[in-house]
Design a protein around this motif. Structure first.
Motif, PDB file in Angstrom:
ATOM      1  N   ILE A  23       0.844  -1.204   0.000  1.00  9.27           N
ATOM      2  CA  ILE A  23       0.000   0.000   0.000  1.00  9.27           C
ATOM      3  C   ILE A  23       0.879   1.254   0.000  1.00  9.27           C
ATOM      4  CG2 ILE A  23      -1.592   1.309   1.507  1.00  9.27           C
ATOM      5  CD1 ILE A  23      -2.766  -1.538   2.251  1.00  9.27           C
ATOM      6  N   ASN A  24       1.916   1.222   0.839  1.00  7.92           N
ATOM      7  CA  ASN A  24       2.818   2.386   0.910  1.00  7.92           C
ATOM      8  C   ASN A  24       3.571   2.581  -0.405  1.00  7.92           C
ATOM      9  OD1 ASN A  24       1.998   2.524   3.526  1.00  7.92           O
ATOM     10  ND2 ASN A  24       3.917   1.778   4.411  1.00  7.92           N
ATOM     11  N   LYS A  25       4.088   1.474  -0.931  1.00  5.32           N
ATOM     12  CA  LYS A  25       4.901   1.578  -2.156  1.00  5.32           C
ATOM     13  C   LYS A  25       4.078   2.144  -3.314  1.00  5.32           C
ATOM     14  CE  LYS A  25       8.128   0.762  -5.188  1.00  5.32           C
ATOM     15  NZ  LYS A  25       9.409   1.438  -5.195  1.00  5.32           N
ATOM     16  N   LEU A  26       2.856   1.620  -3.474  1.00  7.23           N
ATOM     17  CA  LEU A  26       2.042   2.033  -4.628  1.00  7.23           C
ATOM     18  C   LEU A  26       1.174   3.253  -4.325  1.00  7.23           C
ATOM     19  CD1 LEU A  26       0.930  -1.474  -5.984  1.00  7.23           C
ATOM     20  CD2 LEU A  26       2.742   0.004  -6.872  1.00  7.23           C
ATOM     21  N   ASN A  27       1.218   3.650  -3.054  1.00 10.93           N
ATOM     22  CA  ASN A  27       0.428   4.815  -2.636  1.00 10.93           C
ATOM     23  C   ASN A  27      -1.063   4.617  -2.965  1.00 10.93           C
ATOM     24  OD1 ASN A  27       0.059   7.264  -1.475  1.00 10.93           O
ATOM     25  ND2 ASN A  27       0.613   8.457  -3.302  1.00 10.93           N
ATOM     26  N   ILE A  28      -1.583   3.475  -2.529  1.00 12.22           N
ATOM     27  CA  ILE A  28      -2.988   3.153  -2.795  1.00 12.22           C
ATOM     28  C   ILE A  28      -3.728   2.986  -1.464  1.00 12.22           C
ATOM     29  CG2 ILE A  28      -2.623   2.038  -5.041  1.00 12.22           C
ATOM     30  CD1 ILE A  28      -2.602  -0.670  -3.617  1.00 12.22           C
ATOM     31  N   SER A  29      -5.047   2.887  -1.549  1.00 10.70           N
ATOM     32  CA  SER A  29      -5.818   2.649  -0.325  1.00 10.70           C
ATOM     33  C   SER A  29      -5.879   1.133  -0.092  1.00 10.70           C
ATOM     34  CB  SER A  29      -7.234   3.203  -0.483  1.00 10.70           C
ATOM     35  OG  SER A  29      -7.910   2.441  -1.454  1.00 10.70           O
ATOM     36  N   PRO A  30      -6.127   0.707   1.155  1.00 12.37           N
ATOM     37  CA  PRO A  30      -6.209  -0.741   1.427  1.00 12.37           C
ATOM     38  C   PRO A  30      -7.251  -1.426   0.543  1.00 12.37           C
ATOM     39  CG  PRO A  30      -6.158   0.495   3.485  1.00 12.37           C
ATOM     40  CD  PRO A  30      -6.244   1.512   2.387  1.00 12.37           C
ATOM     41  N   GLU A  31      -8.335  -0.713   0.195  1.00 17.35           N
ATOM     42  CA  GLU A  31      -9.404  -1.322  -0.622  1.00 17.35           C
ATOM     43  C   GLU A  31      -8.921  -1.631  -2.045  1.00 17.35           C
ATOM     44  OE1 GLU A  31      -9.931   1.676   1.131  1.00 17.35           O
ATOM     45  OE2 GLU A  31     -10.606   0.388   2.784  1.00 17.35           O
ATOM     46  N   GLN A  32      -7.928  -0.886  -2.503  1.00 17.03           N
ATOM     47  CA  GLN A  32      -7.442  -1.097  -3.880  1.00 17.03           C
ATOM     48  C   GLN A  32      -6.582  -2.355  -4.015  1.00 17.03           C
ATOM     49  OE1 GLN A  32      -6.197   3.241  -4.380  1.00 17.03           O
ATOM     50  NE2 GLN A  32      -6.190   2.477  -6.482  1.00 17.03           N
ATOM     51  N   LEU A  33      -6.066  -2.828  -2.870  1.00 18.26           N
ATOM     52  CA  LEU A  33      -5.223  -4.035  -2.908  1.00 18.26           C
ATOM     53  C   LEU A  33      -6.115  -5.269  -2.763  1.00 18.26           C
ATOM     54  CD1 LEU A  33      -2.534  -5.580  -2.793  1.00 18.26           C
ATOM     55  CD2 LEU A  33      -2.445  -5.100  -0.336  1.00 18.26           C
ATOM     56  N   HIS A  34      -6.178  -6.096  -3.820  1.00 18.97           N
ATOM     57  CA  HIS A  34      -7.035  -7.292  -3.768  1.00 18.97           C
ATOM     58  C   HIS A  34      -6.313  -8.493  -3.164  1.00 18.97           C
ATOM     59  CE1 HIS A  34     -10.090  -5.213  -5.850  1.00 18.97           C
ATOM     60  NE2 HIS A  34      -9.345  -5.001  -6.923  1.00 18.97           N
ATOM     61  N   SER A  35      -5.098  -8.747  -3.636  1.00 19.87           N
ATOM     62  CA  SER A  35      -4.360  -9.910  -3.132  1.00 19.87           C
ATOM     63  C   SER A  35      -2.886  -9.770  -3.500  1.00 19.87           C
ATOM     64  CB  SER A  35      -4.899 -11.202  -3.753  1.00 19.87           C
ATOM     65  OG  SER A  35      -4.653 -11.194  -5.140  1.00 19.87           O
ATOM     66  N   TYR A  36      -2.070 -10.584  -2.849  1.00 22.60           N
ATOM     67  CA  TYR A  36      -0.665 -10.622  -3.249  1.00 22.60           C
ATOM     68  C   TYR A  36      -0.122 -12.026  -3.028  1.00 22.60           C
ATOM     69  CZ  TYR A  36       0.620 -10.440   1.691  1.00 22.60           C
ATOM     70  OH  TYR A  36       0.748 -10.747   3.017  1.00 22.60           O
ATOM     71  N   ASN A  37       0.970 -12.297  -3.734  1.00 24.48           N
ATOM     72  CA  ASN A  37       1.616 -13.600  -3.627  1.00 24.48           C
ATOM     73  C   ASN A  37       3.123 -13.364  -3.506  1.00 24.48           C
ATOM     74  OD1 ASN A  37       1.932 -16.476  -3.971  1.00 24.48           O
ATOM     75  ND2 ASN A  37       2.690 -15.993  -6.022  1.00 24.48           N
ATOM     76  N   VAL A  38       3.757 -14.051  -2.555  1.00 23.09           N
ATOM     77  CA  VAL A  38       5.215 -13.895  -2.421  1.00 23.09           C
ATOM     78  C   VAL A  38       5.873 -14.745  -3.502  1.00 23.09           C
ATOM     79  CG1 VAL A  38       7.224 -14.251  -0.931  1.00 23.09           C
ATOM     80  CG2 VAL A  38       5.039 -13.502   0.063  1.00 23.09           C
ATOM     81  N   ALA A 189       3.723 -32.628  -5.105  1.00 23.25           N
ATOM     82  CA  ALA A 189       4.051 -33.983  -4.637  1.00 23.25           C
ATOM     83  C   ALA A 189       4.382 -34.008  -3.143  1.00 23.25           C
ATOM     84  CB  ALA A 189       5.216 -34.535  -5.448  1.00 23.25           C
ATOM     85  N   GLY A 190       4.233 -32.866  -2.461  1.00 23.27           N
ATOM     86  CA  GLY A 190       4.394 -32.885  -1.003  1.00 23.27           C
ATOM     87  C   GLY A 190       5.587 -32.125  -0.449  1.00 23.27           C
ATOM     88  N   ALA A 191       6.346 -31.433  -1.305  1.00 27.51           N
ATOM     89  CA  ALA A 191       7.470 -30.631  -0.787  1.00 27.51           C
ATOM     90  C   ALA A 191       6.913 -29.414  -0.046  1.00 27.51           C
ATOM     91  CB  ALA A 191       8.354 -30.172  -1.943  1.00 27.51           C
ATOM     92  N   PRO A 192       7.676 -28.861   0.913  1.00 34.27           N
ATOM     93  CA  PRO A 192       7.177 -27.681   1.628  1.00 34.27           C
ATOM     94  C   PRO A 192       6.914 -26.515   0.671  1.00 34.27           C
ATOM     95  CG  PRO A 192       9.411 -28.284   2.350  1.00 34.27           C
ATOM     96  CD  PRO A 192       9.002 -29.296   1.345  1.00 34.27           C
ATOM     97  N   GLU A 193       5.797 -25.826   0.894  1.00 31.95           N
ATOM     98  CA  GLU A 193       5.405 -24.740  -0.022  1.00 31.95           C
ATOM     99  C   GLU A 193       6.420 -23.615  -0.107  1.00 31.95           C
ATOM    100  OE1 GLU A 193       0.650 -24.650  -0.042  1.00 31.95           O
ATOM    101  OE2 GLU A 193       1.709 -22.783  -0.448  1.00 31.95           O
ATOM    102  N   GLU A 194       7.204 -23.462   0.961  1.00 31.39           N
ATOM    103  CA  GLU A 194       8.152 -22.341   0.967  1.00 31.39           C
ATOM    104  C   GLU A 194       9.223 -22.479  -0.123  1.00 31.39           C
ATOM    105  OE1 GLU A 194      10.393 -22.075   4.640  1.00 31.39           O
ATOM    106  OE2 GLU A 194      11.796 -23.531   3.802  1.00 31.39           O
ATOM    107  N   ILE A 195       9.386 -23.688  -0.699  1.00 28.25           N
ATOM    108  CA  ILE A 195      10.390 -23.806  -1.770  1.00 28.25           C
ATOM    109  C   ILE A 195      10.006 -22.958  -2.979  1.00 28.25           C
ATOM    110  CG2 ILE A 195      11.204 -26.098  -1.048  1.00 28.25           C
ATOM    111  CD1 ILE A 195       9.780 -27.226  -3.580  1.00 28.25           C
ATOM    112  N   LEU A 196       8.720 -22.566  -3.037  1.00 30.10           N
ATOM    113  CA  LEU A 196       8.278 -21.715  -4.148  1.00 30.10           C
ATOM    114  C   LEU A 196       8.896 -20.321  -4.080  1.00 30.10           C
ATOM    115  CD1 LEU A 196       4.491 -22.620  -4.224  1.00 30.10           C
ATOM    116  CD2 LEU A 196       6.067 -22.917  -6.133  1.00 30.10           C
ATOM    117  N   TYR A 197       9.273 -19.872  -2.887  1.00 28.02           N
ATOM    118  CA  TYR A 197       9.730 -18.480  -2.810  1.00 28.02           C
ATOM    119  C   TYR A 197      11.039 -18.233  -2.057  1.00 28.02           C
ATOM    120  CZ  TYR A 197       7.150 -18.689   1.636  1.00 28.02           C
ATOM    121  OH  TYR A 197       6.683 -19.052   2.868  1.00 28.02           O
ATOM    122  N   VAL A 198      11.508 -19.168  -1.224  1.00 26.18           N
ATOM    123  CA  VAL A 198      12.746 -18.846  -0.504  1.00 26.18           C
ATOM    124  C   VAL A 198      13.927 -18.824  -1.476  1.00 26.18           C
ATOM    125  CG1 VAL A 198      12.018 -19.639   1.781  1.00 26.18           C
ATOM    126  CG2 VAL A 198      13.128 -21.240   0.230  1.00 26.18           C
TER     127      VAL A 198
END
Ligand SMILES: Cc1cc2nc3c(=O)[nH]c(=O)nc-3n(C[C@H](O)[C@H](O)[C@H](O)COP(=O)(O)OP(=O)(O)OC[C@H]3O[C@@H](n4cnc5c(N)ncnc54)[C@H](O)[C@@H]3O)c2cc1C
Length: 238
Positions: A23-38, A189-198
């Motif tokens: 919100i701070n970075k894009l200078n938007i209101s909380p309502e304008q942010l729908h979702s985010y993914n790391v 296949a069961g690996a920890p989800e964090e491997i998607l982003y760490v």
């Protein structure tokens, strides 16, 4: 979707801090942010007393085009790239020939999986045994020095590295995001989800065996076939 890079937050930030940073970075209101993914999370540990987490985020917001144009000169606000895997073909249902994959290590596993997902009903030939049997043989060698030349730490379902802790990072450049396909399949296949982003993902010791079994089951479910204890010694072409 907009990709934000270099979003820096303290190591102990709370749950809401990421949303607030967007919100701070894009200078938007909380309502304008729908979702985010790391998409990625790295570290900046240069200052030991103030370690930072550095995020790459994909965000869904109102007025995406307008925001992108107002941040045109900011290299940390761009359109998110399409990281979805694109299959190169899909089998015609009347196709009779089946592709043959030799070896069921990581390369054979993914060749077999992708061929099966494209509908080609691959046949995979693997000289070693299925992974649970192979595990017994491998531990047999480590503990009792009884070597099975076809089923050991190198040969068998899963290939070399099956009995490792599954480090997944490399220095290979990946402009087509193929690594994302691999990691997504591992999570499925069961690996920890964090491997998607760490930034330095690893699966963890002994998880690979169960994951390989699940991936094998998926290939079979999609029409593939795996023949264990089947070593290829020669290829005859008609
Ligand atoms: C102990 C160890 C730990 C490792 N840890 C990691 C790690 O943490 N992270 C990482 O990225 N990499 C790791 N590696 C490296 C990684 O395992 C290899 O890069 C990877 O396995 C190569 O994959 P591959 O499919 O090309 O070959 P392989 O894994 O060697 O697979 C080849 C498969 O083909 C079969 N085969 C061979 N000849 C024939 C034949 N004639 N007929 C039929 N089948 C045949 C074999 O039995 C085997 O299953 C590790 C390797 C080892 C040995």
């Amino acid at each position: 979707m907009i990709r934000l890079t270099e979003i820096k937050l303290p190591l102990d930030h709370d749950e809401n801090a990421i949303g607030q940073a967007i919100i701070n970075k894009l200078n938007i209101s909380p309502e304008q942010l729908h979702s985010y993914n790391v998409f990625k999370r790295g570290y900046d540990a240069r200052k030991k007393s103030a370690i930072l987490l550095i995020y790459t985020l994909d965000v869904e917001v109102d007025n995406e085009a307008q925001l992108l144009s107002s941040f045109e000169k900011d290299q940390h606000v761009k359109v998110s790239p399409d990281t979805n895997y694109k299959f190169v073909a899909h089998a015609n249902s009347s196709i009779k020939e089946r592709p043959v994959v030799i070896g069921f290590g990581p390369c054979g596993l993914f060749a077999g999986l992708v061929l099966a997902q494209m509908g080609f009903n691959p046949i995979i030939l693997e000289r070693g045994k299925e992974v649970r049997e192979r595990t017994k043989d491998t531990f047999g060698f480590w503990r009792k020095k009884a070597l099975n030349t076809e089923s050991n730490v190198q040969f068998g379902e899963g290939g070399a590295g099956t009995f490792s802790d599954g480090k997944l990072y490399s220095q290979v450049k990946d402009p087509k995001h193929y690594g994302r396909k691999v990691i997504t399949e591992f999570v499925e296949a069961g690996a920890p989800e964090e491997i998607l982003y760490v930034s330095k993902p690893h699966i963890g010791t002994f998880k690979l065996v169960t994951m390989i079994e699940k991936m094998r089951a998926r290939i079979i479910e999609l029409g593939g076939k795996i023949r264990f204890s089947t070593r290829v010694d020669d290829i005859h072409l008609d």
